[in-house]
Design a protein around this motif. Structure first.
Motif, PDB file in Angstrom:
ATOM      1  N   GLY A 166       0.841  -1.190   0.000  1.00  0.00           N
ATOM      2  CA  GLY A 166       0.000   0.000   0.000  1.00  0.00           C
ATOM      3  C   GLY A 166       0.876   1.240   0.000  1.00  0.00           C
ATOM      4  N   SER A 167       0.291   2.377  -0.307  1.00  0.00           N
ATOM      5  CA  SER A 167       1.031   3.635  -0.325  1.00  0.00           C
ATOM      6  C   SER A 167       0.112   4.769   0.112  1.00  0.00           C
ATOM      7  CB  SER A 167       1.562   3.948  -1.736  1.00  0.00           C
ATOM      8  OG  SER A 167       2.418   2.947  -2.207  1.00  0.00           O
ATOM      9  N   VAL A 168       0.727   5.833   0.595  1.00  0.00           N
ATOM     10  CA  VAL A 168      -0.010   7.075   0.810  1.00  0.00           C
ATOM     11  C   VAL A 168       0.090   7.937  -0.449  1.00  0.00           C
ATOM     12  CG1 VAL A 168      -0.145   9.225   2.148  1.00  0.00           C
ATOM     13  CG2 VAL A 168       0.243   7.033   3.310  1.00  0.00           C
ATOM     14  N   ALA A 169       1.284   7.970  -1.031  1.00  0.00           N
ATOM     15  CA  ALA A 169       1.497   8.705  -2.276  1.00  0.00           C
ATOM     16  C   ALA A 169       2.507   7.953  -3.126  1.00  0.00           C
ATOM     17  CB  ALA A 169       1.999  10.122  -1.984  1.00  0.00           C
ATOM     18  N   VAL A 170       2.407   8.116  -4.439  1.00  0.00           N
ATOM     19  CA  VAL A 170       3.329   7.457  -5.349  1.00  0.00           C
ATOM     20  C   VAL A 170       3.429   8.302  -6.612  1.00  0.00           C
ATOM     21  CG1 VAL A 170       1.543   6.032  -6.437  1.00  0.00           C
ATOM     22  CG2 VAL A 170       3.900   5.214  -6.392  1.00  0.00           C
ATOM     23  N   SER A 171       4.588   8.287  -7.243  1.00  0.00           N
ATOM     24  CA  SER A 171       4.750   9.030  -8.495  1.00  0.00           C
ATOM     25  C   SER A 171       4.840   8.066  -9.663  1.00  0.00           C
ATOM     26  CB  SER A 171       6.011   9.900  -8.444  1.00  0.00           C
ATOM     27  OG  SER A 171       7.169   9.125  -8.683  1.00  0.00           O
ATOM     28  N   ASP A 172       4.559   8.565 -10.866  1.00  0.00           N
ATOM     29  CA  ASP A 172       4.638   7.686 -12.037  1.00  0.00           C
ATOM     30  C   ASP A 172       6.073   7.299 -12.360  1.00  0.00           C
ATOM     31  OD1 ASP A 172       5.559  10.070 -13.070  1.00  0.00           O
ATOM     32  OD2 ASP A 172       3.854  10.372 -14.430  1.00  0.00           O
ATOM     33  N   LYS A 173       7.031   7.873 -11.616  1.00  0.00           N
ATOM     34  CA  LYS A 173       8.428   7.453 -11.738  1.00  0.00           C
ATOM     35  C   LYS A 173       8.760   6.293 -10.804  1.00  0.00           C
ATOM     36  CE  LYS A 173      10.164  12.008 -13.161  1.00  0.00           C
ATOM     37  NZ  LYS A 173      11.081  13.129 -12.818  1.00  0.00           N
ATOM     38  N   GLY A 174       7.783   5.926  -9.969  1.00  0.00           N
ATOM     39  CA  GLY A 174       7.978   4.795  -9.066  1.00  0.00           C
ATOM     40  C   GLY A 174       8.376   5.164  -7.657  1.00  0.00           C
ATOM     41  N   TYR A 175       8.470   6.461  -7.351  1.00  0.00           N
ATOM     42  CA  TYR A 175       8.817   6.872  -5.997  1.00  0.00           C
ATOM     43  C   TYR A 175       7.585   6.734  -5.099  1.00  0.00           C
ATOM     44  CZ  TYR A 175      12.596   9.038  -8.662  1.00  0.00           C
ATOM     45  OH  TYR A 175      13.637   9.258  -9.524  1.00  0.00           O
ATOM     46  N   ARG A 176       7.799   6.172  -3.914  1.00  0.00           N
ATOM     47  CA  ARG A 176       6.690   5.841  -3.027  1.00  0.00           C
ATOM     48  C   ARG A 176       6.869   6.476  -1.657  1.00  0.00           C
ATOM     49  NH1 ARG A 176       6.454   2.359   1.130  1.00  0.00           N
ATOM     50  NH2 ARG A 176       4.362   1.596   1.746  1.00  0.00           N
ATOM     51  N   ILE A 177       5.747   6.919  -1.087  1.00  0.00           N
ATOM     52  CA  ILE A 177       5.719   7.396   0.296  1.00  0.00           C
ATOM     53  C   ILE A 177       4.675   6.582   1.043  1.00  0.00           C
ATOM     54  CG2 ILE A 177       5.190   9.339   1.821  1.00  0.00           C
ATOM     55  CD1 ILE A 177       6.181  11.220  -0.351  1.00  0.00           C
ATOM     56  N   GLY A 178       5.089   5.928   2.122  1.00  0.00           N
ATOM     57  CA  GLY A 178       4.164   5.160   2.950  1.00  0.00           C
ATOM     58  C   GLY A 178       3.596   6.011   4.064  1.00  0.00           C
ATOM     59  N   LYS A 179       3.076   5.376   5.102  1.00  0.00           N
ATOM     60  CA  LYS A 179       2.442   6.144   6.179  1.00  0.00           C
ATOM     61  C   LYS A 179       3.441   6.672   7.197  1.00  0.00           C
ATOM     62  CE  LYS A 179       1.232   1.969   8.769  1.00  0.00           C
ATOM     63  NZ  LYS A 179       0.122   1.146   9.292  1.00  0.00           N
ATOM     64  N   GLY A 180       4.725   6.360   7.020  1.00  0.00           N
ATOM     65  CA  GLY A 180       5.733   6.985   7.860  1.00  0.00           C
ATOM     66  C   GLY A 180       6.353   6.094   8.907  1.00  0.00           C
ATOM     67  N   GLU A 181       5.995   4.809   8.928  1.00  0.00           N
ATOM     68  CA  GLU A 181       6.548   3.911   9.940  1.00  0.00           C
ATOM     69  C   GLU A 181       7.606   2.967   9.376  1.00  0.00           C
ATOM     70  OE1 GLU A 181       2.980   2.167  11.577  1.00  0.00           O
ATOM     71  OE2 GLU A 181       2.909   3.725  13.119  1.00  0.00           O
ATOM     72  N   GLY A 182       7.719   2.908   8.061  1.00  0.00           N
ATOM     73  CA  GLY A 182       8.821   2.183   7.436  1.00  0.00           C
ATOM     74  C   GLY A 182       8.691   0.679   7.360  1.00  0.00           C
ATOM     75  N   PHE A 183       7.500   0.128   7.612  1.00  0.00           N
ATOM     76  CA  PHE A 183       7.380  -1.332   7.647  1.00  0.00           C
ATOM     77  C   PHE A 183       7.530  -1.969   6.268  1.00  0.00           C
ATOM     78  CE2 PHE A 183       5.336  -0.456  11.781  1.00  0.00           C
ATOM     79  CZ  PHE A 183       6.111  -1.310  12.557  1.00  0.00           C
ATOM     80  N   ALA A 184       6.942  -1.379   5.236  1.00  0.00           N
ATOM     81  CA  ALA A 184       7.073  -1.969   3.893  1.00  0.00           C
ATOM     82  C   ALA A 184       8.528  -1.986   3.447  1.00  0.00           C
ATOM     83  CB  ALA A 184       6.217  -1.188   2.888  1.00  0.00           C
ATOM     84  N   ASP A 185       9.259  -0.895   3.741  1.00  0.00           N
ATOM     85  CA  ASP A 185      10.684  -0.832   3.410  1.00  0.00           C
ATOM     86  C   ASP A 185      11.459  -1.908   4.170  1.00  0.00           C
ATOM     87  OD1 ASP A 185      10.017   1.591   2.020  1.00  0.00           O
ATOM     88  OD2 ASP A 185      10.206   2.674   3.916  1.00  0.00           O
ATOM     89  N   MET A 186      11.148  -2.032   5.464  1.00  0.00           N
ATOM     90  CA  MET A 186      11.862  -2.988   6.322  1.00  0.00           C
ATOM     91  C   MET A 186      11.550  -4.429   5.934  1.00  0.00           C
ATOM     92  SD  MET A 186      12.005  -2.951  10.477  1.00  0.00           S
ATOM     93  CE  MET A 186      12.185  -1.174  10.449  1.00  0.00           C
ATOM     94  N   GLU A 187      10.291  -4.676   5.589  1.00  0.00           N
ATOM     95  CA  GLU A 187       9.911  -6.032   5.187  1.00  0.00           C
ATOM     96  C   GLU A 187      10.672  -6.454   3.934  1.00  0.00           C
ATOM     97  OE1 GLU A 187       5.763  -5.429   4.750  1.00  0.00           O
ATOM     98  OE2 GLU A 187       5.439  -5.171   6.901  1.00  0.00           O
ATOM     99  N   TYR A 188      10.783  -5.525   2.977  1.00  0.00           N
ATOM    100  CA  TYR A 188      11.501  -5.853   1.742  1.00  0.00           C
ATOM    101  C   TYR A 188      12.981  -6.087   2.041  1.00  0.00           C
ATOM    102  CZ  TYR A 188      12.650  -5.915  -3.214  1.00  0.00           C
ATOM    103  OH  TYR A 188      13.065  -6.308  -4.460  1.00  0.00           O
TER     104      TYR A 188
END
Length: 393
Positions: free
Chosen positions: A143-165
């Motif tokens: 999931g994302s809060v914001a994303v760009s068509d270049k593929g840059y993603r912003i989550g909800k600010g807790e970093g879990f998706a980044d950490m899981e990957y």
């Protein structure tokens, strides 16, 4: 209908998050759970967006899919189960491990698979997968809060998706061929400055919305492991699997030095940048219930267009033990009751929403004078088009 959220040069991740959360609420694009603030927002049309995952070649070919636990991704979890793929879902906040594998009942009906795709189903029909388990994941859906068509993603600010990957990279579960997909509303696709994307941030290859499939062609490298210098001891206490991995990497001779600044202090610093600039869409008239119930966490509301703006007062450094009912009572006595309170006592912060600048500034003055348990709150008032106008000390 076109949905546009404008970002400005110099906007921080927190500014962008709050623009998205406010926009989704104001435009009444949100679905349960609400409010969407500080969540991966669920939105109207999420099932349609999720349905597009079956059109991706990578989904057709993959045997295992890792899907986030967020409500708007429920349709992807169901599609994976219906296609008889191995479905991996992160454990809540990584407290008890890395993944759960969802195993439906033998001969499960479509309705039973639907149940398995829900948050309750994740609890009832799962078995744990650890760091030493051998799995290969070709598709990751976040999931994302914001994303760009270049593929840059912003989550909800807790970093879990980044950490899981990053954890999956450490265990060899993901590689260069792994595709990352995000499910968002069309309004969440916007310009995100490249300078906001850091080495630990997860980028995406595909964006699925209710109306579009966007292939990003993103070349930004994905996380290849945990960057220990960005974590502190508090994070390790909350996420035991990180402690286990750190021990293994320390024994392997890797640099596992942690940072010294507490995570909550960093989070507070970022949150203080909160601004809301709703100049890109009609401003709502909020019709709210009075905050008369001591048990309510926030007043209910409906949005009508186009009238008065909403101004937010952000409170940080809320003392441990303070209850939302106590804060409401204090504000009520000072005739500074907000339209709505978004309460995050565990994170020592709250967002107070007022119908206009006058009400917000009155609340700010009141908060400056309040002493709670001998402690003064830190408060900031945010107007639609201006800088921060007040700070508590």
């Amino acid at each position: 209908m076109e949905f546009v959220i404008k970002t400005n040069r110099g906007d921080s991740k927190w500014v962008i998050r709050h623009k998205v959360w406010n926009y989704i609420e104001v435009k009444n694009l949100a679905s349960f759970p609400r409010p969407v603030h500080n969540r991966i927002p669920n939105f109207k049309g999420a099932l349609e967006a999720c349905g597009k995952v079956s059109l991706l070649e990578v989904f057709t070919k993959t045997a295992a899919v890792k899907v986030g636990p967020d409500k708007p991704l429920e349709g992807v979890r169901l599609a994976a189960l219906q296609a008889r793929k191995t479905l991996l879902v992160p454990t809540p906040r990584l407290r008890t491990g890395l993944f759960n594998r969802i195993i439906p009942p033998k001969g499960a009906t479509k309705q039973e698979l639907r149940v398995c795709s829900t948050s309750q189903g994740i609890k009832d029909f799962s078995v744990p997968i650890g760091l030493d388990d051998k799995v290969q994941v070709d598709l990751v859906v976040v999931g994302s809060v914001a994303v760009s068509d270049k593929g840059y993603r912003i989550g909800k600010g807790e970093g879990f998706a980044d950490m899981e990957y990053a954890l999956m990279a450490c265990m060899g579960a993901v590689g260069e061929s792994t595709m990352v997909v995000t499910i968002v509303h069309d309004c969440q696709v916007m310009d995100i400055p490249e300078e906001l994307i850091e080495s630990h941030d997860l980028t995406v290859n595909f964006i699925l919305t209710p109306t579009r499939i966007i292939k990003t062609e993103c070349k930004h490298p994905k996380p290849q492991g945990i960057i220990w210098s960005k974590l502190d001891t508090e994070v390790l206490k909350k996420i035991p699997i990180l402690k286990t991995l750190r021990t293994l990497e320390q024994e392997a001779g890797k640099d596992v030095a942690l940072k010294t600044t507490p995570a909550r202090e960093d989070e507070t610093k970022k949150s203080k940048e909160l601004k809301w600039q709703p100049d890109c869409y009609p401003k709502p008239e909020l019709q709210c219930e009075c905050l008369t119930s001591e048990g309510d966490k926030c007043a209910a509301f409906e949005c009508k267009f186009p009238e008065s703006p909403v101004t937010t007062v952000y409170c940080s450094d809320i003392p441990a033990g303070l209850r939302v009912s106590e804060l409401k009572s204090l504000l009520r006595k000072q005739e500074a009751v907000p339209l709505r309170i978004i309460w995050q006592g565990a994170k020592h912060r709250a967002f107070l929403l007022y119908a206009n600048d006058t009400g917000a500034e009155h609340a700010l003055t009141t908060l400056k004078k309040l002493s709670i348990y001998g402690h003064t709150l830190h408060a900031e008032c945010v107007r639609s088009h201006t800088k921060l106008v007040g700070k508590g000390h």
